[in-house]
Design a protein around this motif. Sequence first.
Motif, PDB file in Angstrom:
ATOM      1  N   PRO A 179     -12.992 -10.262  20.675  1.00  0.00           N
ATOM      2  CA  PRO A 179     -13.237 -11.638  20.255  1.00  0.00           C
ATOM      3  C   PRO A 179     -13.467 -11.777  18.761  1.00  0.00           C
ATOM      4  N   TYR A 238     -11.322 -14.236  16.523  1.00  0.00           N
ATOM      5  CA  TYR A 238     -11.965 -15.249  15.685  1.00  0.00           C
ATOM      6  C   TYR A 238     -11.454 -15.172  14.251  1.00  0.00           C
ATOM      7  N   CYS A 282      -8.007 -16.620  14.081  1.00  0.00           N
ATOM      8  CA  CYS A 282      -8.029 -18.089  14.114  1.00  0.00           C
ATOM      9  C   CYS A 282      -8.437 -18.655  12.762  1.00  0.00           C
ATOM     10  N   ARG A 283      -9.413 -18.025  12.123  1.00  0.00           N
ATOM     11  CA  ARG A 283      -9.830 -18.490  10.801  1.00  0.00           C
ATOM     12  C   ARG A 283      -8.717 -18.328   9.779  1.00  0.00           C
ATOM     13  N   LYS A 338     -14.363 -29.246  20.557  1.00  0.00           N
ATOM     14  CA  LYS A 338     -15.493 -28.553  19.937  1.00  0.00           C
ATOM     15  C   LYS A 338     -16.797 -29.295  20.213  1.00  0.00           C
ATOM     16  N   PHE A 364     -19.898 -15.081  11.693  1.00  0.00           N
ATOM     17  CA  PHE A 364     -19.711 -16.430  12.222  1.00  0.00           C
ATOM     18  C   PHE A 364     -20.375 -17.498  11.367  1.00  0.00           C
TER      19      PHE A 364
END
Length: 566
Positions: free
Chosen positions: A36, A40, A43-44, A92, A165
């Motif tokens: 994950p 992540y 995706c960023r 979201k 994050f």
Amino acid sequence: MPWPFHFIALSDAQVASTRRALDRYGLASNISPLAPVIAYLACRAGAWLYYERFSRKAKTDIKYTALSVYPGPNSAKLTTSLKGAVFLRKFKWWLASDVLLGWGKRSVWVASLLWTTWLLFLSLNSTQADYKHVTKRIAIVAVAQMPLQYIASMRWRYSPLALLFEVSHQEIVPYHRALGRIIYTLCMVHAALYLNLFIQQHILVDVMFSRAVITGVISAVSMSILVVTSTSVVRIRYYRIFYLVHFVIGSALPLVLIMHASHLRIYVIESFLILMIDMALRKFASFSQPAAINPAANGRLVRITMPLSEIQSDPFRKAPGSHVYLSLATPSKLQVPFSSPFSVQAANVDGITLMLRTRKGPVIQNLKTLAISEHSMHELKLEGPYGSARHFPNFATDFSRSLLIAGGIGATFILPVYQSIQREFEEQNMPPRPTKFIWVAKTEADVAWATSSREDYSAEDGSSIDVFLTGRERESRPMNEHVAEEGTELQVQQRKDYLEKSGWSFASGRPDLRQCVDDFFHHASETEPVAVLVCGPRGLVRDLRSEVGRWVDRGQNIWWHEEHFG
């Protein structure tokens, strides 16, 4: 449906193959959190590429106007890319909302269900219906998650998850608790299966006093105590018990598991090393400093002024809205050095100021006693700064308008953010954009402390500060006869007059949040990013989120942040 697992007699070669499978799946469980993380980051990276390629071009075609009216989510004016952005924002928002009142956010539940499914797959895949293999596999998969659990518990501001994050420790804690429950459940299933094995094979008495069984029972009991004391009822009402149990068992459990089974040791050692590193880094990030402790607001608040060097105060000045963990630097031998989080109300080159509400916690009760003692300076231990503030966007340039709402002492978080927004407008030589600050407090004395610091909280052009007083004018709870600061009606009235001259408005009763939100968003188009920050009682946060959510459903681009601890 027949029981799918059976007691199978294995040859030496099969035992060796089973051992290799256990190690392989344990390693898979241990490193699977990287998946994950990589997703992540991907995706960023994709979002950044999209922004660089499309968003900047789109901005040149968008004309902002203070009088623009939202056309509606199904309007032809919305391009396909904008419709996709609106859908993503709604999704979201849905994830960040509570499942039910008091049940936590949907994002935590979704992540927990997906992660539990993955761990169950690792626990059951290719076990060949072998009962003992399944029993051992469940244990090694669960214990291999412990390093991730200890990483999620790290409070240091540079912890890996917080940096990756861009969140605070408080935002990671719900996932930490969820993972702890998953690990606990798998370990209890492992213990139950082994107990059944001992009973079925009539060897319970023979193995009862073996090292593996004794350490297993100690581990199971310790984990059960951890889970029970982590419930919200115990955590809130009996914080000392929660703190002590977490500290003692969290430190001792790895040592017990090392003696339980040799094949678990690599993951237990990882966890123990992470724990030691976290403790060392937190100790490095903390320091002791004399501070002035005085009562305020008729004894309902305690003000702490801590002188710091310019270097020490620099991290606080760079992150308005941050918080620290505070404790007594020299507690007596009978006291446990508990620490509690408090927002930094003001930070400048000379030091920081904290304004604390007098609650029932061990730290605040000790500070309340020191505030009325004969000595004004006391040695305190400070750890921080912490919080999401250092990851906040630039409110002056990234948003067309900002709505800030505080309930009671929550203004210690909101006021520094409001002041930083005004300062950003001034430093960047740009005209102020609409910024509205709403403060809900009980009495005038609960607000008057805002004039007692060196900070300027004036309402500038384009901004407004509205205070709603919900209590009685003469409501007060003085500590004793020593309370003088901000204690007389004359002093409170003088400070209120000063605030009114600075552009503040006062009203009695509770604000109509729906009306406040609608008035604020009425002139914002769906493409204009709007910031909403709130800090206060959970009821206030919940009601505000409900009202703001109506505008999210209409497609409004909203950046939301809420603070809860207190």
